[in-house]
Enzyme design. Structure first.
Site, PDB file in Angstrom:
ATOM      1  N   TYR A 180      12.558   5.991 -26.089  1.00  0.00           N
ATOM      2  CA  TYR A 180      10.852   5.023 -26.185  1.00  0.00           C
ATOM      3  C   TYR A 180      11.995   3.504 -25.901  1.00  0.00           C
ATOM      4  O   TYR A 180      12.622   2.742 -26.493  1.00  0.00           O
ATOM      5  CB  TYR A 180      10.852   5.028 -27.881  1.00  0.00           C
ATOM      6  CG  TYR A 180       9.407   4.350 -27.566  1.00  0.00           C
ATOM      7  CD1 TYR A 180       8.259   5.402 -27.565  1.00  0.00           C
ATOM      8  CD2 TYR A 180       9.098   3.136 -27.599  1.00  0.00           C
ATOM      9  CE1 TYR A 180       7.086   4.396 -27.141  1.00  0.00           C
ATOM     10  CE2 TYR A 180       7.626   2.770 -28.026  1.00  0.00           C
ATOM     11  CZ  TYR A 180       7.073   3.912 -27.292  1.00  0.00           C
ATOM     12  OH  TYR A 180       5.393   3.090 -27.758  1.00  0.00           O
ATOM     13  N   LYS A 231       0.802   6.141 -21.587  1.00  0.00           N
ATOM     14  CA  LYS A 231      -0.214   6.656 -22.507  1.00  0.00           C
ATOM     15  C   LYS A 231      -1.235   6.458 -21.425  1.00  0.00           C
ATOM     16  O   LYS A 231      -2.326   6.942 -22.291  1.00  0.00           O
ATOM     17  CB  LYS A 231       0.228   6.399 -23.595  1.00  0.00           C
ATOM     18  CG  LYS A 231      -1.113   7.693 -25.430  1.00  0.00           C
ATOM     19  CD  LYS A 231      -0.345   7.115 -26.136  1.00  0.00           C
ATOM     20  CE  LYS A 231      -0.189   5.584 -26.830  1.00  0.00           C
ATOM     21  NZ  LYS A 231      -0.293   5.560 -28.248  1.00  0.00           N
ATOM     22  N   ASN A 287       7.706   6.992 -32.902  1.00  0.00           N
ATOM     23  CA  ASN A 287       7.436   7.299 -31.578  1.00  0.00           C
ATOM     24  C   ASN A 287       7.231   9.441 -31.930  1.00  0.00           C
ATOM     25  O   ASN A 287       6.986  10.109 -31.213  1.00  0.00           O
ATOM     26  CB  ASN A 287       9.381   7.425 -31.494  1.00  0.00           C
ATOM     27  CG  ASN A 287       9.730   5.649 -30.960  1.00  0.00           C
ATOM     28  OD1 ASN A 287       9.094   5.086 -30.816  1.00  0.00           O
ATOM     29  ND2 ASN A 287      10.919   5.800 -30.853  1.00  0.00           N
ATOM     30  N   SER A 346      -2.920  -0.915 -28.823  1.00  0.00           N
ATOM     31  CA  SER A 346      -3.369  -0.038 -28.213  1.00  0.00           C
ATOM     32  C   SER A 346      -4.998   0.692 -28.808  1.00  0.00           C
ATOM     33  O   SER A 346      -5.296   1.856 -27.712  1.00  0.00           O
ATOM     34  CB  SER A 346      -2.900   0.898 -27.708  1.00  0.00           C
ATOM     35  OG  SER A 346      -2.130   1.141 -28.102  1.00  0.00           O
ATOM     36  N   ASN A 376     -30.132   9.956  -2.168  1.00  0.00           N
ATOM     37  CA  ASN A 376     -28.728   9.955  -1.856  1.00  0.00           C
ATOM     38  C   ASN A 376     -28.644  10.526  -3.004  1.00  0.00           C
ATOM     39  O   ASN A 376     -28.602  10.969  -4.082  1.00  0.00           O
ATOM     40  CB  ASN A 376     -28.484   8.886  -1.828  1.00  0.00           C
ATOM     41  CG  ASN A 376     -29.123   7.130  -1.637  1.00  0.00           C
ATOM     42  OD1 ASN A 376     -29.055   7.428  -0.590  1.00  0.00           O
ATOM     43  ND2 ASN A 376     -29.537   6.299  -2.108  1.00  0.00           N
ATOM     44  N   THR A 436     -13.176  22.729  12.671  1.00  0.00           N
ATOM     45  CA  THR A 436     -12.607  22.121  12.769  1.00  0.00           C
ATOM     46  C   THR A 436     -12.202  20.710  12.885  1.00  0.00           C
ATOM     47  O   THR A 436     -12.945  20.207  14.297  1.00  0.00           O
ATOM     48  CB  THR A 436     -11.185  22.943  13.156  1.00  0.00           C
ATOM     49  OG1 THR A 436     -11.282  22.895  14.850  1.00  0.00           O
ATOM     50  CG2 THR A 436     -10.891  24.507  13.044  1.00  0.00           C
ATOM     51  N   HIS A 437     -11.927  19.440  12.809  1.00  0.00           N
ATOM     52  CA  HIS A 437     -11.773  18.373  13.871  1.00  0.00           C
ATOM     53  C   HIS A 437     -13.695  18.018  13.471  1.00  0.00           C
ATOM     54  O   HIS A 437     -14.005  17.340  14.138  1.00  0.00           O
ATOM     55  CB  HIS A 437     -11.476  18.175  14.387  1.00  0.00           C
ATOM     56  CG  HIS A 437      -9.962  18.736  14.906  1.00  0.00           C
ATOM     57  ND1 HIS A 437      -9.098  17.288  15.164  1.00  0.00           N
ATOM     58  CD2 HIS A 437      -9.321  19.787  15.532  1.00  0.00           C
ATOM     59  CE1 HIS A 437      -7.437  18.629  15.188  1.00  0.00           C
ATOM     60  NE2 HIS A 437      -8.067  19.977  15.441  1.00  0.00           N
ATOM     61  N   SER A 490     -33.011   4.595  -4.444  1.00  0.00           N
ATOM     62  CA  SER A 490     -32.343   3.475  -4.269  1.00  0.00           C
ATOM     63  C   SER A 490     -33.967   2.234  -4.499  1.00  0.00           C
ATOM     64  O   SER A 490     -34.729   2.679  -4.798  1.00  0.00           O
ATOM     65  CB  SER A 490     -32.740   2.934  -2.230  1.00  0.00           C
ATOM     66  OG  SER A 490     -32.876   1.883  -1.687  1.00  0.00           O
ATOM     67  N   GLN A 516       3.571   2.925 -24.009  1.00  0.00           N
ATOM     68  CA  GLN A 516       1.835   2.707 -24.320  1.00  0.00           C
ATOM     69  C   GLN A 516       1.148   2.821 -23.223  1.00  0.00           C
ATOM     70  O   GLN A 516       0.518   3.078 -23.797  1.00  0.00           O
ATOM     71  CB  GLN A 516       2.262   1.648 -25.061  1.00  0.00           C
ATOM     72  CG  GLN A 516       0.785   1.248 -25.564  1.00  0.00           C
ATOM     73  CD  GLN A 516       1.138   0.194 -26.342  1.00  0.00           C
ATOM     74  OE1 GLN A 516       1.611  -0.005 -27.527  1.00  0.00           O
ATOM     75  NE2 GLN A 516       0.177  -1.159 -26.137  1.00  0.00           N
TER      76      GLN A 516
END
Lengths: 477, 477, 477, 477
Positions: free
Chosen positions: C325, C333, C115, C25, C293, C162-163, C285, C330
């Site tokens: 554990y 995490k 652990n 890891s 953008n 609204t909406h 772009s 792992q």
């Protein structure tokens, strides 16, 4: 209570009532009722052809099941079942059959487990809903294509955006064709699910290992429309793969619909004013008298998240679950059924709402050339005249900045200035939207002839999917 | 139909029936009925104290609402509402009020929008369910602690596993205490949600901007038990934060329960045989007469995935939704209500099922020292004698390999061999489980005195959370 | 290889290289390096104070660890670690310590398991990131409040939707205050996570059951800033609750940011034109020279989905995992670290991008009264004059429909018409935005004085959260 | 900096450095490098055949691209790219090409947008990974089938469980065949993704609307192995459908693997002892010298949650995103790439770890008849003798309860007692596992001849999928 459960010979104490209620899935799976009846009739076929029950018993069972089917179709079964304490729809149907055929009813479960029964019933449901979903999605493609053809004829234009910023002029038909392409993939996805659902029939797999009774599995599978009986009982009773495929396909269909819906919601604002929804598809406000809200498209937009959640739930339930049947699968079933029913309602509503969109052709077309949407065409003209792409891009960008500061669109003076700066002769740089659209030369572009070809091709592909002889499957037996 | 909707003055065409049905959330939100009534009564307080309606109207409304509350409590309201075409529970209650107080009923919605009404009603629901969930979780902690105290007295031992492989001997009480710790965090999470839910009352926020009517917001908020009226109407009507906090807390509670449930399911296998479930909490099989299945724990295990899915759905619905109210929020509400109701059922069932677990003390204790679980203690003894940790680990590992090949546990000869190999004098390396457990010297270890202290401390913390005067909130007004 | 692994005394065959790489890891957890060093120094405190190692060894370890800390801070450690085959960051630091202090290094792991080491290190990371996130969120609240105060002074108006449909006129300051409210809840959520993270210190819990060595757990916990050592080792090493709380808080923060970002993206369209982003926060772009953008806000908008996905992944990993554990942790995490790092980057970018928004005051204010946004005020005036709410709503809606057909806004003639139709005298129905805003009378409304109060209250609440003496915690020991 | 960006002609201010870094996806998409180079070479084909650039320029570009391809293959490109401030892999390759062919390099982007480039590159990546995943899944099927054939010959038996409780005796080969069935569906799912990925080539779609330059799209598509150029540019550049299909297929593959892994983890406990993992696939503990942990299977088990999270993230990003390109799609890409790379690593590890499983034949076979697993067969015998299923189930359950109380298995006395109680003559009720297995008569059952047939059928189906001429696609053009 003890007597009514389909198991119990070994148990002394009565079950805890609260836990029994918790374990019941009747509210989640009543929708499976018609499919369980068909499945049970197929089991009668297996028993009868395996000569495990005699003809009279088989006939009695079939008659009772036909009676229950009628009750389900007429809606009486559901209200009856809800008054019982049955733990699921399968138990309720079993009980109802014994009401109508007491002696024979006790033989219906011969050589059958709840495990193969549930797996088969669920596949029948999946096949049915996948087919319905395919039909709805096909209807959406057809509507989008037909509307595109109409708007192509009307030459309605639109400023395509990227990042929601004006990008280039396109035809509205082109936007509609893009939606049709997306839904064509939706059609194909449901088509495959429908095919996969009826490949292997679990019925006759028993609890996990098959049966010592000579069940006529092939006949039962054929009765139900499956290609073949399943090959490995342990897999057949514990996998929910096609059901998850359906849930995935539903989620993907709604994502597609949510994308178009978001665009419609924004286009319906007065600021854009590109579409107006018919009164029939709009709702008002309980407080604000002037409101005209695009609720169906908002609900469809949000339905995607619900379907993704149901998919997450179903897949999460399966993760890390040992092969075979575990009660956890009951939850998987609940998530998939609820997610599918809710999802198909949204898909149906989307199909229903689309025709209420009234495209505001003039406003759309007027906007199409605003926002310097022809700048790319000018740059392309420079490239066509031999300028490197980077230099062309830079030269046009400089004039856009000037025009923007002066609060105007690009015009002939900009062309001249660019030609001077780059010492290029610019031919055919379109300064209006229609010219820009017509100037497109590539397959798949927004030029009218290419849009027409795309629409035709989409129609052909849709027809090929709908054709009954078009099967993707390569099953073996 | 047109007349019955609470909006419509501006609309010409009738709504599309199918779309109207699709937009209805009545099936999703009927559970909110009692909370809407309380919310509506609070609005009467706001109207009355703001002298917007006269006393007689206020009294008429309150009487009608009390009548509806009674109908809801007695179950009559739901069956009535389901026969209507109301679009949601709020509309249904509004209509029922007008049935009982026609003239006054038309004034109930004065200065109120569906937006602030829904937001307030949902918070009342959230507070109620968070409190209930906190109570259930507290009950679970208490059961686990009490069981731990019992098993501590009985000195029941267990081979703790990591990676499901035997690790070290522990007390069963220690395992139960670990479960209690987890659920204590669950209690705290629900506690905070319950507090946060009643911090700011949205009622009186109108649709989005407040009201020109002099609504008595403080009085209404106080009537409902909130600390204060909300500060910004636009936020109050469009955020669903506490509701999402509840959904998250439910998911986390079920994850905690799922972890214990998985362990119980595996411990209930004959191979382990650590627990036996009472008949009352077991289910049989419809095919296999001998089965004793730990269904409640399987369903609880899988319930975590469902709650995660509901959380995913609710959060996904909110993502990228502009501030203010959108119809998408209706879906958020549906996911949270359904996820919470389903989740609390699972949590209740878990609390209900725990006492049916019969720990098989002898078998557990016998297994505790098997699988070389004392090896770490031997290595620690070497470290205590001055050997570096890596060398100690290596020396013991070598003897474990030999013992394993010889098909036996570690014994005195291994100790001698290790002492010889490392030239260390080994004192007090425990070779049996009880000695290993007793030898632990750290706070939080499995030694009996430390377990006893942990249990006492957990009891104290739980009591402090349950105390009515323990508020975490630091609200302002 | 065999020698370098911290386990192996019992194994004969070398590990499969491919599986070893898969199990590593290191790429996922290198970010934990500084926290592991602090944790290891705390373990030296525990060993030294428990007189398990002598002073010289303790000093040697501490010096070596300080050296590694310096390498980490200067960036050298990461590049070194990536050249090793260490299975995780903890192994890499262990190896580096032994490079600098070979003899002492072999004693660092005395009485410590991977652990408790991982659990403690992760909590230190969580506390650090939660504090940083709280700081960023506070900065966002402050920016929104300060901007709101500026725009309140400038009287900038806005058509609240609204909406996404025009609803009512509000102050821009009101919209900004709504955003501040949302982020204040974000601050509180991170605040709690930071507090919870340092409540109970797992260090000294061993693998699962505590230790036979007299580790000075209290001193080690205090060294790290924890309130107390953890109470139950089995829980301490296997729960990832606070880490999940952080991931949840990150997701919620980004949902809040995504909602504002969506609004900014749409407001930045020429159709709305409510905001203009500074060049510094816009991107162009590669093809279209005219593009501007709003990329940072698009990326922030989409970051919510990523954080929800990471939360789903982390919670899914924990679901159904037996206590204690398992290697699955792992993955948990990895998801939380990756999701947090990515999420905080988005939160930082959001804070960074906000000041680049240039609100187009005039355009916003001009739009504020368009779209019949004052209709509700007119209806409220009717209610104030004694008309039932439903009748008022209907009367105004009818005139909106007429005005809309005539392509104009509501005007004095409509007021007259409404007064005639309802036989009400209408006082003070505002027909322009500023009047509408000023007419609001409720707490939490958009009226300037109420917005000012809300902003002041938000400032007070933020300060109270930031105060070092404001602790919500009620720990016990 | 300004000059290096591929846009900028219109911008005055330099970009904010922090926002630029935030916007960079280089860390996320470097894995796409080889596919971008191929895509760029295809664009040279389009430009050359469209006579947009001259032959010399085309040759120069192709040579430069070949050079970059070599750098990528040799690993030099990545380290170089990481030192640049390029915003993504596409920009980095563009810059590298200009290093090698400065003049020609400025023409590479003629008529190409980042949008069609990214869409095409991603499809090439998807096709490649789908093919690799299909190969890995095929290898898993083959391994499972081969192992099943070996264990079929060895007659290894197993107590199949449902709910983890002993259910019925089966062959281990049957369990392996169930795993093979599941992975055969995985193979098919990847097969379809690989086919769909190369159906329509987006290259030449420009930013959103096609191009005014005469790009030879058909030739470019053919160069890349696509069936046809895409039909609607707007759809082609903004849909990520096949990439999501891949992510879904990866998640499903890992769910399948997680189910088997969970079973292996539990079977590896001493309590079960059904499997022993080779040292090469086990890991030890840094504290406990005796540990032998099944880490690869734990990590694979948990990998499903990670893939579901990545799928959730990708789908969530797309939901509600208007058609066309938005920067949000960059996040979608990141989630899919990261989820796929991580997922394929887990799938590879699963394939790698499977052969290290050493099935403990004797222990498995011994357990097969324990736990009353033959009870169903006895009940079936009663049904065969004419008893109704419910009565048979009850009769056997009663004897199981007695046997359980007496602490013994079912034996001949139970058969006699059942025969007496039911007045049935029981023939051939197997009381041992082998007889039970042999007695199964249905297709798909665990009887040896049926397992052999299933394995043969699975082999045939796998071969048919692997056959190059087996295409499901029905493309149109």
């Amino acid at each position: 209570m003890k007597n009514e459960l389909q198991w119990g010979g070994r148990f002394n104490a009565a079950p805890d009532e609260a836990l029994l209620r918790f374990g019941s899935s009747l509210n989640d799976d009543l929708v499976l009722a018609p499919f369980d009846v068909i499945c049970s009739r197929a089991h009668v076929v297996a028993l009868r052809n395996g000569t495990i029950i005699d003809e009279a018993t088989a006939d009695a069972l079939d008659t009772a099941l036909a009676h229950v089917a009628k009750e389900i179709a007429e809606g009486d079964f559901t209200s009856w079942a809800e008054t019982t304490d049955c733990e699921d729809v399968h138990g309720a149907i079993d009980r109802r059959v014994r009401d109508y055929a007491p002696a024979a009813g006790d033989r219906l479960h011969s050589g059958r487990s709840r495990n193969d029964q549930v797996a088969t019933t669920l596949l029948l449901y999946v096949a049915d809903r996948a087919r319905e979903a395919e039909t709805i999605a096909s209807r959406i493609v057809q509507h989008l294509v037909a509307t595109a053809e109409r708007e192509l004829a009307a030459k309605t234009m639109l400023a395509a955006t990227t990042h929601w910023q004006p990008a280039q002029p396109i035809l509205l038909a082109f936007w509609l064709a893009a939606g049709a392409e997306g839904f064509l993939r939706v059609v194909r996805r449901f088509h495959r699910v429908a095919e996969d659902a009826i490949r292997f029939c679990p019925l006759g797999s028993g609890a996990v290992s098959g049966s010592t009774l000579p069940l006529a599995r092939r006949e039962a599978a054929a009765y139900l429309g499956f290609t073949a009986p399943s090959r490995v009982a342990l897999d057949a009773i514990g996998n929910r793969d096609v059901a998850c495929d359906l849930m995935h396909a539903v989620a993907r269909a709604l994502i597609e619909a949510s994308r178009i819906s978001e665009e419609i919601v924004i286009w319906a604002t007065p600021a854009f004013g590109y579409v107006r929804l018919d009164d029939a598809a709009s709702t008002g406000s309980s407080l604000m008298p002037q409101k005209r809200n695009p609720d169906p498209f908002e609900l469809v937009r949000s339905s995607a998240a619900g379907a993704i959640g149901a998919l997450t739930a179903a897949l999460g339930t399966l993760s890390g679950l040992a092969l075979s049947y575990h009660r956890d699968l009951q939850e998987t079933k609940a998530h998939i059924i609820s997610g599918t029913e809710r999802g198909l309602a949204a898909l149906r509503a989307f199909a229903q709402a689309l025709p209420y969109i009234d495209f505001q052709r003039e406003r759309m077309s007027t906007h199409a050339a605003q926002g310097y949407t022809v700048a790319t065409d000018v740059a392309d003209a420079l490239i066509g005249a031999g300028l490197p792409a980077r230099a062309a891009h830079e030269a046009v960008g400089t004039r856009v900045a000037i025009a923007e500061q002066e609060g105007r669109d690009l015009n002939a003076s900009d062309i001249t200035a660019i030609a001077d700066a780059t010492t290029c002769t610019i031919h055919g740089a379109p300064l209006d939207a229609a010219a820009s659209i017509a100037a497109k030369r590539t397959i798949g572009s927004t030029a009218p002839e290419h849009v027409a070809k795309a629409l035709a091709s989409i129609r052909v592909e849709l027809a090929s999917l709908e054709s009954p002889c078009n099967h993707e499957s390569e099953t073996t037996d």
